[in-house]
Motif scaffolding. Sequence first.
Motif, PDB file in Angstrom:
ATOM      1  N   GLY A  14       0.781  -1.224   0.000  1.00  0.00           N
ATOM      2  CA  GLY A  14       0.000   0.000   0.000  1.00  0.00           C
ATOM      3  C   GLY A  14       0.815   1.276   0.000  1.00  0.00           C
ATOM      4  O   GLY A  14       0.244   2.368  -0.009  1.00  0.00           O
ATOM      5  N   MET A  15       2.138   1.178   0.003  1.00  0.00           N
ATOM      6  CA  MET A  15       2.965   2.383  -0.105  1.00  0.00           C
ATOM      7  C   MET A  15       2.825   2.969  -1.513  1.00  0.00           C
ATOM      8  O   MET A  15       2.576   2.243  -2.466  1.00  0.00           O
ATOM      9  N   ASN A  16       3.009   4.271  -1.613  1.00  0.00           N
ATOM     10  CA  ASN A  16       3.018   4.870  -2.952  1.00  0.00           C
ATOM     11  C   ASN A  16       4.449   5.113  -3.406  1.00  0.00           C
ATOM     12  O   ASN A  16       5.401   4.965  -2.629  1.00  0.00           O
ATOM     13  N   ALA A  17       4.592   5.482  -4.684  1.00  0.00           N
ATOM     14  CA  ALA A  17       5.930   5.626  -5.268  1.00  0.00           C
ATOM     15  C   ALA A  17       6.726   6.737  -4.600  1.00  0.00           C
ATOM     16  O   ALA A  17       7.952   6.651  -4.485  1.00  0.00           O
ATOM     17  N   LEU A  18       6.045   7.777  -4.122  1.00  0.00           N
ATOM     18  CA  LEU A  18       6.752   8.880  -3.475  1.00  0.00           C
ATOM     19  C   LEU A  18       7.370   8.425  -2.151  1.00  0.00           C
ATOM     20  O   LEU A  18       8.502   8.783  -1.825  1.00  0.00           O
ATOM     21  N   ASP A  19       6.614   7.619  -1.384  1.00  0.00           N
ATOM     22  CA  ASP A  19       7.158   7.084  -0.130  1.00  0.00           C
ATOM     23  C   ASP A  19       8.314   6.128  -0.403  1.00  0.00           C
ATOM     24  O   ASP A  19       9.319   6.126   0.326  1.00  0.00           O
ATOM     25  N   ILE A  20       8.158   5.307  -1.445  1.00  0.00           N
ATOM     26  CA  ILE A  20       9.236   4.383  -1.812  1.00  0.00           C
ATOM     27  C   ILE A  20      10.480   5.166  -2.217  1.00  0.00           C
ATOM     28  O   ILE A  20      11.600   4.827  -1.832  1.00  0.00           O
ATOM     29  N   ALA A  21      10.286   6.255  -2.966  1.00  0.00           N
ATOM     30  CA  ALA A  21      11.418   7.097  -3.357  1.00  0.00           C
ATOM     31  C   ALA A  21      12.121   7.648  -2.130  1.00  0.00           C
ATOM     32  O   ALA A  21      13.359   7.718  -2.076  1.00  0.00           O
ATOM     33  N   GLY A  22      11.325   8.033  -1.109  1.00  0.00           N
ATOM     34  CA  GLY A  22      11.918   8.555   0.124  1.00  0.00           C
ATOM     35  C   GLY A  22      12.760   7.528   0.851  1.00  0.00           C
ATOM     36  O   GLY A  22      13.792   7.863   1.437  1.00  0.00           O
ATOM     37  N   GLN A  23      12.319   6.272   0.849  1.00  0.00           N
ATOM     38  CA  GLN A  23      13.106   5.212   1.485  1.00  0.00           C
ATOM     39  C   GLN A  23      14.387   4.924   0.708  1.00  0.00           C
ATOM     40  O   GLN A  23      15.401   4.545   1.287  1.00  0.00           O
ATOM     41  N   LEU A  24      14.319   5.112  -0.597  1.00  0.00           N
ATOM     42  CA  LEU A  24      15.520   4.889  -1.415  1.00  0.00           C
ATOM     43  C   LEU A  24      16.500   6.049  -1.280  1.00  0.00           C
ATOM     44  O   LEU A  24      17.711   5.840  -1.156  1.00  0.00           O
ATOM     45  N   SER A  25      15.971   7.296  -1.342  1.00  0.00           N
ATOM     46  CA  SER A  25      16.830   8.476  -1.287  1.00  0.00           C
ATOM     47  C   SER A  25      15.959   9.712  -1.152  1.00  0.00           C
ATOM     48  O   SER A  25      15.019   9.894  -1.919  1.00  0.00           O
ATOM     49  N   GLN A  26      16.263  10.560  -0.181  1.00  0.00           N
ATOM     50  CA  GLN A  26      15.513  11.796  -0.022  1.00  0.00           C
ATOM     51  C   GLN A  26      15.699  12.704  -1.235  1.00  0.00           C
ATOM     52  O   GLN A  26      14.799  13.436  -1.626  1.00  0.00           O
ATOM     53  N   ASP A  27      16.896  12.646  -1.834  1.00  0.00           N
ATOM     54  CA  ASP A  27      17.158  13.445  -3.026  1.00  0.00           C
ATOM     55  C   ASP A  27      16.270  12.983  -4.175  1.00  0.00           C
ATOM     56  O   ASP A  27      15.728  13.795  -4.925  1.00  0.00           O
ATOM     57  N   LEU A  28      16.095  11.662  -4.323  1.00  0.00           N
ATOM     58  CA  LEU A  28      15.218  11.119  -5.360  1.00  0.00           C
ATOM     59  C   LEU A  28      13.778  11.537  -5.097  1.00  0.00           C
ATOM     60  O   LEU A  28      13.042  11.882  -6.031  1.00  0.00           O
ATOM     61  N   LYS A  29      13.386  11.537  -3.831  1.00  0.00           N
ATOM     62  CA  LYS A  29      12.023  11.932  -3.498  1.00  0.00           C
ATOM     63  C   LYS A  29      11.755  13.379  -3.914  1.00  0.00           C
ATOM     64  O   LYS A  29      10.680  13.712  -4.432  1.00  0.00           O
ATOM     65  N   LYS A  30      12.754  14.247  -3.718  1.00  0.00           N
ATOM     66  CA  LYS A  30      12.592  15.653  -4.090  1.00  0.00           C
ATOM     67  C   LYS A  30      12.494  15.823  -5.606  1.00  0.00           C
ATOM     68  O   LYS A  30      11.806  16.712  -6.088  1.00  0.00           O
ATOM     69  N   GLN A  31      13.197  14.965  -6.340  1.00  0.00           N
ATOM     70  CA  GLN A  31      13.246  15.113  -7.796  1.00  0.00           C
ATOM     71  C   GLN A  31      12.162  14.321  -8.519  1.00  0.00           C
ATOM     72  O   GLN A  31      11.929  14.532  -9.711  1.00  0.00           O
ATOM     73  N   ALA A  32      11.487  13.401  -7.813  1.00  0.00           N
ATOM     74  CA  ALA A  32      10.505  12.530  -8.464  1.00  0.00           C
ATOM     75  C   ALA A  32       9.371  13.338  -9.088  1.00  0.00           C
ATOM     76  O   ALA A  32       8.879  14.305  -8.505  1.00  0.00           O
ATOM     77  N   ILE A  33       8.959  12.917 -10.283  1.00  0.00           N
ATOM     78  CA  ILE A  33       7.865  13.586 -10.993  1.00  0.00           C
ATOM     79  C   ILE A  33       6.717  12.618 -11.269  1.00  0.00           C
ATOM     80  O   ILE A  33       5.555  12.927 -11.054  1.00  0.00           O
ATOM     81  N   ILE A  34       7.044  11.425 -11.734  1.00  0.00           N
ATOM     82  CA  ILE A  34       6.025  10.441 -12.115  1.00  0.00           C
ATOM     83  C   ILE A  34       6.634   9.058 -11.935  1.00  0.00           C
ATOM     84  O   ILE A  34       7.853   8.915 -11.888  1.00  0.00           O
ATOM     85  N   ALA A  35       5.789   8.056 -11.829  1.00  0.00           N
ATOM     86  CA  ALA A  35       6.260   6.669 -11.700  1.00  0.00           C
ATOM     87  C   ALA A  35       5.841   5.874 -12.918  1.00  0.00           C
ATOM     88  O   ALA A  35       4.848   6.201 -13.584  1.00  0.00           O
TER      89      ALA A  35
END
Length: 646
Positions: A15-36
């Motif tokens: 039930g996690m979303n891609a933005l939360d997954i991006a945060g677990q991978l890298s906070q920098d990736l979470k900031k730059q994420a646009i779409i999954a």
Amino acid sequence: MLITLKDGQREFENGMNALDIAGQLSQDLKKQAIIARVDGKLQELWIPIDKDCSLEILTFEDDEAKRVLRHTCSHVLAQAVKKLRPDAKLAIGPAIENGFYYDFDVDEPFSPDFLREVEKEMKHIIGRNDRLSRFELPRAEAIALMTEKGEPYKVELINDLPEDAVLSFYQQGDFIDLCAGPHIPNTGRIKAFKLTSIAGAYWRGSEKNKMLQRIYGTAFTSKEEMDDYLKKQEEALKRDHNKLGRELEYFTTVDCIGQGLPIMLPKGARVVQLLQRWVEDYEQGKGYLLTKTPYFAKRELYKISGHWDHYLDGMFVLGDPYDETKECFALRPMTCPFQYQVYLNRQRSYRDLPMRFGETSTLFRNEDSGEMHGLIRVRQFTISEGHLVLRPDQLEEEFKGCLELIKYFLGTVGLLEDCTFRFSQWDPANPKNKYEGTAEQWEESQAIMGRILDHLGVKYTIGIDEAAFYGPKLDVQYKNVFGKEDTLCTIQIDMLLAKRFGMEYVDADGQKKMPYIIHRTSLGCYERTLAYLIEKYAGAMPMWLAPEQIRIMTITERAADAAKSIQDKLVAEGFRAECDLRNEKIGFKVREGVMEKVPYFLVLGDKEVEDGTVNVRTRKGEVIGTMALDDAIAMFHEEVNTKAIK
């Protein structure tokens, strides 16, 4: 749940979303994420993932992510306009190459001052970091919502969608828009944007509909990227053929003649003539047979070829196309059915093949007015058209010959290095509306063409649903200074039309068989090629193509007779030379010649007249120096004969 990432598999909570997954991978990736991209399909970052899947988190470096961010920025634009002009009716607002636009129906046209107000309001919306949300409605409720909001264009769009279409809407703050999506999570991810221009645009691209106001813009995730892009756009404007070509008097357009119907002025006409003569003479040496065919024909010819069924909307028709009791003609959009008549003039043998027909063909296509652009997209144009009729065993060798011609011509004029190749294929999901033939025939022709391209070592991308209605093709693509891509040349394999025209040949075994056909251009559309040459060289054509190659300039009136004598000799040698005998300072004359992109200047004063010499200078500011006229002529001949690019 098990998520497959680029670097392997990882376990995440269900039930996690891609933005939360991006945060677990890298906070920098979470900031730059646009779409999954989930299992290969785009999906918004905020939607929960509740199954094992493959996942890519896309940033602005990805082209699809760029489009998503810019599409969202078009919604911000629409929201801002509605805030400032509540009377504005919303049309459409897609992402496009390098930016976005939105069309509005307003009583008073937008002004540059209004554009600045819109930008200010957009900054407020982005600063609020409004969250985007998606919802769906049944058709009746969707129409009721858009009717209530006074959006007739949205109602029209809904009514035109299939009955089973999903009607989705996106909301940010108090703004709601009909949209298929996808979008970024919030407006705050748009870090930099710029509204670039205002233009008129007909609703749905048809001049029969109302003229709307279109606002163009671009968006980035950093101000540095945007500033770099805008700087490049300023440089592009200096090279834009639509501006530079008019300033240098290569072509013009006239309202009472019509859009997409340019007038070639003497300079442009001369360059096109030089290209045409070169292509025709060179192709003759390669075994091409020159033809000259009519500009229009009865509808019966186009019915045989299939163009009447597949291309009628793109043709200029003379008469009523639906009244079978009266003759009806159409201007030709292509030459193939005409050149086939040359082949059909008598019975052909396998020994006659391949037959290579070439023609400098003037064609007519009823392009939408919104698609017109200078010399690149026009309604009447001239191409280096050719059709090769051949045996199946000759296909690869002849295809190779066509490709070599393209590379030679484009390489010589300096365009090849910026070209890309696209293998344009059919769309199996759309066979009845656009394509002739069976799935088996298409798979066979595409497989054959794929093998040829791979064997020839052609690096290409694949374009689905870009094929001609009768066969796949190799398109040579080129981008103008603004990054808009168009086809410059093409090679098409056709296994279908020969049968429609009964183009048989008698084979070695005495049996009648159907040939294959290659449709091709070797330098493409001359108008489009001229546009790209103007942009490539910023109007400073290589000497062999320059409308004026040499300008003789006098320092004093005493040199006038000598200048005219030199001009006569240069013209007799085959050069395009002019005299500037005005009583002006030589520096002024040279600067004017540089502005007009003349390759060489011959400066004459009393000393040069007395010595029988010329002082040679170039448009690049080089002073080659004093030399004998014959030596200068020999230098000029060398540059022209080798088609040098300087």
